[in-house]
Design an enzyme around this catalytic site. Sequence first.
Site, PDB file in Angstrom:
ATOM      1  N   CYS A 196      12.236  25.422   1.401  1.00 45.05           N
ATOM      2  CA  CYS A 196      11.315  25.984   0.395  1.00 45.05           C
ATOM      3  C   CYS A 196      10.542  24.847  -0.265  1.00 45.05           C
ATOM      4  O   CYS A 196      10.774  23.679   0.007  1.00 45.05           O
ATOM      5  CB  CYS A 196      12.091  26.746  -0.671  1.00 45.05           C
ATOM      6  SG  CYS A 196      13.240  27.979  -0.022  1.00 45.05           S
ATOM      7  N   MET A 197       9.646  25.199  -1.165  1.00 44.54           N
ATOM      8  CA  MET A 197       8.847  24.179  -1.841  1.00 44.54           C
ATOM      9  C   MET A 197       9.722  23.220  -2.644  1.00 44.54           C
ATOM     10  O   MET A 197       9.495  22.009  -2.656  1.00 44.54           O
ATOM     11  CB  MET A 197       7.810  24.837  -2.753  1.00 44.54           C
ATOM     12  CG  MET A 197       6.851  23.834  -3.375  1.00 44.54           C
ATOM     13  SD  MET A 197       5.713  24.598  -4.537  1.00 44.54           S
ATOM     14  CE  MET A 197       4.671  25.537  -3.442  1.00 44.54           C
ATOM     15  N   ASP A 198      10.728  23.769  -3.324  1.00 50.57           N
ATOM     16  CA  ASP A 198      11.529  22.954  -4.256  1.00 50.57           C
ATOM     17  C   ASP A 198      13.013  22.955  -3.928  1.00 50.57           C
ATOM     18  O   ASP A 198      13.790  22.325  -4.651  1.00 50.57           O
ATOM     19  CB  ASP A 198      11.384  23.480  -5.681  1.00 50.57           C
ATOM     20  CG  ASP A 198       9.961  23.882  -5.996  1.00 50.57           C
ATOM     21  OD1 ASP A 198       9.100  22.988  -5.992  1.00 50.57           O
ATOM     22  OD2 ASP A 198       9.710  25.086  -6.193  1.00 50.57           O
ATOM     23  N   TYR A 216      13.590  32.086   2.969  1.00 49.17           N
ATOM     24  CA  TYR A 216      12.425  32.877   3.389  1.00 49.17           C
ATOM     25  C   TYR A 216      12.482  33.214   4.873  1.00 49.17           C
ATOM     26  O   TYR A 216      12.772  32.358   5.703  1.00 49.17           O
ATOM     27  CB  TYR A 216      11.145  32.092   3.123  1.00 49.17           C
ATOM     28  CG  TYR A 216      10.832  31.912   1.657  1.00 49.17           C
ATOM     29  CD1 TYR A 216      10.631  33.022   0.825  1.00 49.17           C
ATOM     30  CD2 TYR A 216      10.725  30.645   1.098  1.00 49.17           C
ATOM     31  CE1 TYR A 216      10.334  32.861  -0.521  1.00 49.17           C
ATOM     32  CE2 TYR A 216      10.423  30.474  -0.248  1.00 49.17           C
ATOM     33  CZ  TYR A 216      10.227  31.585  -1.053  1.00 49.17           C
ATOM     34  OH  TYR A 216       9.942  31.414  -2.375  1.00 49.17           O
ATOM     35  N   ARG A 248       1.664 -10.709   7.218  1.00 49.76           N
ATOM     36  CA  ARG A 248       1.522  -9.474   6.434  1.00 49.76           C
ATOM     37  C   ARG A 248       2.731  -8.581   6.702  1.00 49.76           C
ATOM     38  O   ARG A 248       2.774  -7.839   7.677  1.00 49.76           O
ATOM     39  CB  ARG A 248       0.233  -8.735   6.822  1.00 49.76           C
ATOM     40  CG  ARG A 248      -1.042  -9.572   6.648  1.00 49.76           C
ATOM     41  CD  ARG A 248      -2.293  -8.711   6.806  1.00 49.76           C
ATOM     42  NE  ARG A 248      -2.350  -7.976   8.048  1.00 49.76           N
ATOM     43  CZ  ARG A 248      -2.925  -8.418   9.168  1.00 49.76           C
ATOM     44  NH1 ARG A 248      -3.499  -9.597   9.198  1.00 49.76           N
ATOM     45  NH2 ARG A 248      -2.931  -7.657  10.249  1.00 49.76           N
ATOM     46  N   LYS A 273       0.837  -1.205   0.000  1.00 47.46           N
ATOM     47  CA  LYS A 273       0.000   0.000   0.000  1.00 47.46           C
ATOM     48  C   LYS A 273       0.870   1.253   0.000  1.00 47.46           C
ATOM     49  O   LYS A 273       2.065   1.194   0.312  1.00 47.46           O
ATOM     50  CB  LYS A 273      -0.897  -0.016   1.243  1.00 47.46           C
ATOM     51  CG  LYS A 273      -0.114  -0.005   2.560  1.00 47.46           C
ATOM     52  CD  LYS A 273      -1.010  -0.229   3.763  1.00 47.46           C
ATOM     53  CE  LYS A 273      -0.181  -0.313   5.036  1.00 47.46           C
ATOM     54  NZ  LYS A 273      -1.009  -0.689   6.210  1.00 47.46           N
ATOM     55  N   ARG A 327     -10.067  -0.229  15.184  1.00 42.43           N
ATOM     56  CA  ARG A 327     -10.033   0.516  13.920  1.00 42.43           C
ATOM     57  C   ARG A 327     -11.115  -0.044  13.004  1.00 42.43           C
ATOM     58  O   ARG A 327     -12.107   0.598  12.765  1.00 42.43           O
ATOM     59  CB  ARG A 327      -8.622   0.408  13.321  1.00 42.43           C
ATOM     60  CG  ARG A 327      -8.355   1.366  12.193  1.00 42.43           C
ATOM     61  CD  ARG A 327      -6.889   1.459  11.837  1.00 42.43           C
ATOM     62  NE  ARG A 327      -6.328   0.234  11.275  1.00 42.43           N
ATOM     63  CZ  ARG A 327      -5.083   0.122  10.803  1.00 42.43           C
ATOM     64  NH1 ARG A 327      -4.267   1.159  10.855  1.00 42.43           N
ATOM     65  NH2 ARG A 327      -4.639  -1.008  10.306  1.00 42.43           N
ATOM     66  N   HIS A 376      -5.611  -7.258  13.524  1.00 46.26           N
ATOM     67  CA  HIS A 376      -4.414  -6.410  13.436  1.00 46.26           C
ATOM     68  C   HIS A 376      -4.003  -5.977  14.837  1.00 46.26           C
ATOM     69  O   HIS A 376      -4.850  -5.580  15.634  1.00 46.26           O
ATOM     70  CB  HIS A 376      -4.723  -5.186  12.563  1.00 46.26           C
ATOM     71  CG  HIS A 376      -3.521  -4.372  12.196  1.00 46.26           C
ATOM     72  ND1 HIS A 376      -2.437  -4.899  11.538  1.00 46.26           N
ATOM     73  CD2 HIS A 376      -3.235  -3.056  12.369  1.00 46.26           C
ATOM     74  CE1 HIS A 376      -1.539  -3.939  11.336  1.00 46.26           C
ATOM     75  NE2 HIS A 376      -1.993  -2.817  11.829  1.00 46.26           N
TER      76      HIS A 376
HETATM   77  C1  LIG Z   1      -0.180  -1.659   6.856  1.00 50.76           C
HETATM   78  C2  LIG Z   1      -0.687  -2.901   7.416  1.00 50.76           C
HETATM   79  C3  LIG Z   1       0.186  -3.977   7.654  1.00 50.76           C
HETATM   80  C4  LIG Z   1       1.683  -3.882   7.531  1.00 50.76           C
HETATM   81  O1  LIG Z   1       2.207  -3.350   8.724  1.00 50.76           O
HETATM   82  P1  LIG Z   1       3.797  -3.206   8.946  1.00 50.76           P
HETATM   83  O2  LIG Z   1       3.915  -2.685  10.320  1.00 50.76           O
HETATM   84  O3  LIG Z   1       4.255  -2.214   7.918  1.00 50.76           O
HETATM   85  O4  LIG Z   1       4.378  -4.540   8.722  1.00 50.76           O
HETATM   86  C5  LIG Z   1      -0.367  -5.183   8.053  1.00 50.76           C
HETATM   87  N1  LIG Z   1      -1.700  -5.311   8.232  1.00 50.76           N
HETATM   88  C6  LIG Z   1      -2.561  -4.287   8.047  1.00 50.76           C
HETATM   89  C7  LIG Z   1      -4.008  -4.498   8.271  1.00 50.76           C
HETATM   90  C8  LIG Z   1      -2.085  -3.044   7.645  1.00 50.76           C
HETATM   91  O5  LIG Z   1      -2.932  -2.039   7.466  1.00 50.76           O
END
Ligand SMILES: *Cc1c(COP(=O)(O)O)cnc(C)c1O
Length: 379
Positions: free
Chosen positions: A310-312, A265, A221, A38, A136, A165
């Site tokens: 700055c921005m850039d 700035y 994960r 992601k 969550r 999670h």
């Molecule tokens: C982002 C996410 C992960 C990965 O977590 P890490 O700490 O980067 O390994 C695993 N499970 C869920 C549901 C997440 O949103």
Amino acid sequence: MSNATFYSTWVEVDLEAIRNNVQWFQNFSGVAVMAVVKANAYGHGMIPAAKAALQAGASWCGVARIEEALELRAASLDCPILVMGYTPPDRVDEAVAQQISMTVWDPRQLELAAGAAKKAQMPARLHLKVDTGMSRLGVQPEGTLDFVRKLAKTPGVIFEGLFTHFARADETDPTPTDAQAEHFRAVLIQLEQARLRPPVVHAANSAASLTRPSAHFDLMRVGIAMYGLYPSDECSLPGAVRAALTWKAVLSQVKVLPAGRGVSYGHIYTTRSQEQIATLPVGYADGFRRTLGNQVLVAGKRVPVIGRVCMDQIMIQLDEVPGARAGDEVVLIGQQGEARLTAEDVAKIWGTINYEVTCAISARVPRVYLHEKVGHPPR
Ligand SMILES: *Cc1c(COP(=O)(O)O)cnc(C)c1O
């Protein structure tokens, strides 16, 4: 032609490091790996990172949004993909048509999935999220069996996965994670007794994958650790897992200014004496945060960023590096000679976590991939 003569600022992503890290997790536990890609693979570039992970043996890709999943499919990645977050109602058809697995926690999502499955003449693949303490997303543990019974009766849907999670798996104290794991295991036992256990049960993020083999279940994960970044200060990585990302820029101008000159700035920095000052073509629009106290590496030395970002562009103080010239390469995150400035170091300066640092590197910063292996991942 080199990166330093072709780009102003750029990110180098070592895909061999990503393959190495995924393999490390695979060897460590033998359990299947979901590559969490992601947020543009935490800033590393989603498609190349996903391909590298799959080449190294990852079997799933995990994303937060349907758009990310569709981008993976558009790149011809035909691995199982889980959208771990919310899928808007009008996107469920696309998810089903593309065989993208969705996370559910609300009975109304079951109706949507059933409708989409009927329309597409294809099953909707669903993972039920259980809220064991992150608060969550997810059904409460007490309501899980009822929900699963509903799910199992819904036509056209496959009950593919069950997951949760952890909120505090990256901390030294195991107690809060023990409690969550306990709730999850109790739910799992209920489902097993009702003969409703789905094939893919998963719970562990990177931190839990590293520290808690009892929570590996059928799939780990792995996000942050796949990029070689630490889950937290209290949860470091083994030496064999290494950072994949280096952020670089070149000096666009090097000059000597007399004492008393204001820089950038607001002139919040003024030269105290004659000083060597250089300019870098990177700024807050690239994700380089507009805070004071930033540092970068020049000629293997840490030097301070001075004045406002700055921005850039930014300015740096180069009295410690008298030989610096325009066109020289500078490291914002990574290693240069003996000096290191890790994403963790930058996070400390910014008062945040490494996750936010690499995720914030914006889309306009080109990603250059090292050790890219061509060809599709084996399937
Ligand atoms: C982002 C996410 C992960 C990965 O977590 P890490 O700490 O980067 O390994 C695993 N499970 C869920 C549901 C997440 O949103």
